[in-house]
Design an enzyme around this catalytic site. Structure first.
Site, PDB file in Angstrom:
ATOM      1  N   LYS A  10      44.396  46.312  38.321  1.00 12.63           N
ATOM      2  CA  LYS A  10      44.309  44.857  38.133  1.00 12.63           C
ATOM      3  C   LYS A  10      45.661  44.313  37.676  1.00 12.63           C
ATOM      4  O   LYS A  10      46.359  44.960  36.876  1.00 12.63           O
ATOM      5  CB  LYS A  10      43.218  44.559  37.098  1.00 12.63           C
ATOM      6  CG  LYS A  10      42.854  43.075  36.973  1.00 12.63           C
ATOM      7  CD  LYS A  10      41.726  42.883  35.965  1.00 12.63           C
ATOM      8  CE  LYS A  10      41.294  41.438  35.829  1.00 12.63           C
ATOM      9  NZ  LYS A  10      40.174  41.271  34.879  1.00 12.63           N
ATOM     10  N   SER A  61      36.304  38.710  36.598  1.00 11.44           N
ATOM     11  CA  SER A  61      37.608  38.378  37.131  1.00 11.44           C
ATOM     12  C   SER A  61      38.305  39.534  37.848  1.00 11.44           C
ATOM     13  O   SER A  61      39.303  39.303  38.527  1.00 11.44           O
ATOM     14  CB  SER A  61      38.509  37.880  36.001  1.00 11.44           C
ATOM     15  OG  SER A  61      38.688  38.905  35.033  1.00 11.44           O
ATOM     16  N   SER A  65      33.959  41.154  33.238  1.00 12.55           N
ATOM     17  CA  SER A  65      34.840  41.162  34.415  1.00 12.55           C
ATOM     18  C   SER A  65      34.984  42.479  35.154  1.00 12.55           C
ATOM     19  O   SER A  65      35.549  42.496  36.238  1.00 12.55           O
ATOM     20  CB  SER A  65      36.216  40.639  34.033  1.00 12.55           C
ATOM     21  OG  SER A  65      36.158  39.244  33.946  1.00 12.55           O
TER      22      SER A  65
END
Ligand code: GLN
Length: 422
Positions: A27, A102, A126
Site C-alpha cells: 500500500k 482504503s 481498511s
C-alpha cells in the site's frame, strides 16, 4: 481511468527466505526507500522516502519481490478507493463496483493475480473491508503486533499494517514475516507464544465456541445475513458451537471512531504545509496564506472535511464534549469485548453490512459511507485482531465473514477462518 498500482517499480529482496519467489504489493502509505510513496494524495506526488518501513525491510529480508505500490483512498480516509488523487481502483471480482477501501489497490492486486500477496493498513476496516469486497482474505492484527515505523500516520492509536492474500494460510505466512517487536516503534509488543500463525491454519474448529454479537447483524442486508448464517452452519457441522452475545456499547462505535480518527488525522496532517513535501509551488503572500493555498491545492475534499471536523473536535471548549467523550466510549467498548470473550473463543459477524457498493454510489453521501464501517471500527477501538474470509456470494457479489479474537489471539482467528475455506 481506474488503476491498481500507483508506482510499479520492482524491489528485489534477498534471494533466500520464506517469501523467496513470491510477489508482494505494498500500500502506498508504507515507506519504500527510493520509491515514490504518495498516500494517494497530490500533496505527496513527488515524495521519495529516504528509508524503508520496518515491514518493507522484513519483506526484503524474507526474499519477497515487491512489485509495486498500490492505490488507496487519500491518506487512508475512505472505504472505496475512490478518494485517491490518482483515480479509483477497480474490483476484479465485481465489475462496476468498488474494491472497498482504503486498501482497495492491495486487495484488487491479489484478486486480479497481479501479486501473490499484499500489505494494507487497517485504521477502521481498511484491510478487512476491501478483502470482503474483492473476495480475498485480510487480517487486521492486534494493536502492537506489527511495527508502524515508516507508515505515514492517519490515526496512530487505531491503525495496524496487515496482510491480504488469496488464502488464510498465505495471509498468515505474510503475517509471520512482518509481525514482532521493533525498537523503532515503542507500541510494539512481544507476541510471545502466540506466533507461527501459518501453522494455525489447520481448519480444526472442533470444540470452538463462537459468539455472535447480535448488534452486528442488525443493520446488515438480508443476502449478507443469509450467507453469514450458511457459513456458521458449515462451522457447526465441523464441530464448532455458536451462541448470541451482546455488546451494548457498540452502537456508539462509529461516532467514537470518527471523532478519534479525525482528531488524530487533523494533528498528523498538520505537517503537510508544502515546505518539506508537496508539489512545487510559486505562491505569494505571508506564511499563513502560502500554507493555506498549498493545503487547498494538495488535499482532496474528504481529507479537508476530516481535518476541519477533527480540528473542531479538539478545539478549546469542545474537547471535553467530543474527544473526551469518544475516549470514554472507547473504554466502554473495550470492556464489552472483554466480557464477550469470557463466554466465547472467537466472535463472528459479516465483515461489511452490504455487498460492494456500485462505483460512484457513496461519494455524495459521506455519512452513509461512515455507517458502513459499523462492523469493522469497533475492533480497532478495542485494539483486537480480526480476519475477513470469503464466505460466499449474494447476487453474484462477494461476502466476507469477520472473526474477531482476544488481544494477540491471531492463531484462533486464523484457525477458525481456515475451516471456512475447506
Ligand atoms: N473507512 C474508515 C475511514 O475512512 C477506515 C479507513 C481505514 O481503515 N484506513 O476512516
Amino acid at each position: 481511468m481506474s488503476r491498481i498500482f500507483i508506482t510499479e517499480e520492482r524491489i528485489e529482496g534477498e534471494p533466500e527466505g520464506p517469501l523467496a519467489g513470491r510477489t508482494v504489493a505494498v500500500k502506498d502509505n508504507i515507506s519504500t526507500e527510493g520509491v515514490r510513496t504518495t498516500c494517494g494524495s497530490a500533496m505527496l506526488e513527488g515524495y521519495v522516502p529516504p528509508y524503508d518501513a520496518t515491514v518493507v525491510e522484513r519483506l526484503k529480508e524474507a526474499g519477497a519481490t515487491i512489485v509495486g505500490k498500490t492505490n488507496m483512498d487519500e491518506f487512508g480516509m475512505g472505504s472505496t478507493t475512490e478518494t485517491s488523487a490518482f483515480g479509483p481502483a477497480p474490483n476484479p471480482n465485481a465489475e462496476g463496483h468498488v474494491p472497498g477501501g482504503s486498501s482497495g489497490g492491495s486487495a484488487a492486486a491479489v484478486a486480479a493475480g497481479e501479486a501473490d500477496l499484499a500489505l494494507g493498513t487497517d485504521t477502521g476496516g481498511s484491510v478487512r473491508n476491501p478483502a470482503a469486497f474483492c473476495g480475498v482474505v485480510g487480517i487486521k492484527p492486534t494493536y502492537g503486533l506489527v511495527s508502524r515505523y515508516g507508515l505515514v500516520a492517519y490515526a496512530n492509536s487505531l491503525e495496524q499494517i496487515g496482510p491480504l492474500a488469496p488464502t488464510v494460510s498465505e495471509a498468515a505466512e505474510l503475517l509471520d514475516v512482518v509481525a514482532g517487536p521493533d525498537e523503532r516503534d515503542a507500541t510494539t509488543r512481544e507476541e510471545g507464544e502466540e506466533s507461527d500463525y501459518a501453522a494455525a491454519a489447520d481448519g480444526d474448529v472442533d470444540g470452538l465456541s463462537i459468539g455472535i454479537p447480535t448488534e452486528l447483524l442488525e443493520g446488515a442486508d438480508e443476502g449478507v445475513v443469509e450467507t453469514f448464517w450458511d457459513a456458521i452452519a458449515d462451522l457447526e457441522s465441523q464441530g464448532a458451537s455458536y451462541h448470541e452475545v451482546s455488546l451494548p456499547s457498540i452502537e456508539h462505535a462509529v461516532a467514537a471512531y470518527y471523532v478519534i480518527a479525525m482528531s488524530e488525522a487533523s494533528s498528523n496532517l498538520a505537517r503537510f504545509d508544502g515546505v518539506r513535501y508537496g508539489p512545487d509551488h510559486d505562491l505569494e503572500g505571508d506564511w499563513n496564506e502560502t500554507f493555506a493555498a498549498v493545503r487547498e491545492q494538495g488535499f482532496g475534499d474528504e481529507v479537508k472535511r476530516r481535518i476541519l471536523l477533527g480540528t473542531y473536535a479538539l478545539s478549546a471548549g469542545y474537547h471535553e464534549k467530543y474527544y473526551a467523550k469518544a475516549q470514554d466510549a472507547r473504554a466502554w467498548i473495550e470492556r464489552d469485548f472483554e466480557d464477550a470473550f469470557s463466554e466465547a473463543d472467537v466472535l463472528a459477524s459479516p465483515t461489511m453490512p452490504t455487498p460492494p457498493f456500485e462505483t460512484g454510489e457513496s461519494l455524495d453521501d459521506p455519512l452513509q459511507m461512515y455507517l458502513a464501517d459499523a462492523n469493522t471500527v469497533p475492533i480497532n477501538l478495542a485494539n483486537l485482531p480480526a480476519i475477513s474470509v470469503p464466505a460466499g456470494e449474494t447476487d453474484g457479489l462477494p461476502v466476507g465473514l469477520q472473526f474477531v479474537g482476544p488481544a494477540f489471539g491471531e492463531r484462533r482467528i486464523v484457525r477458525a477462518a481456515s475451516a471456512l475455506e475447506d
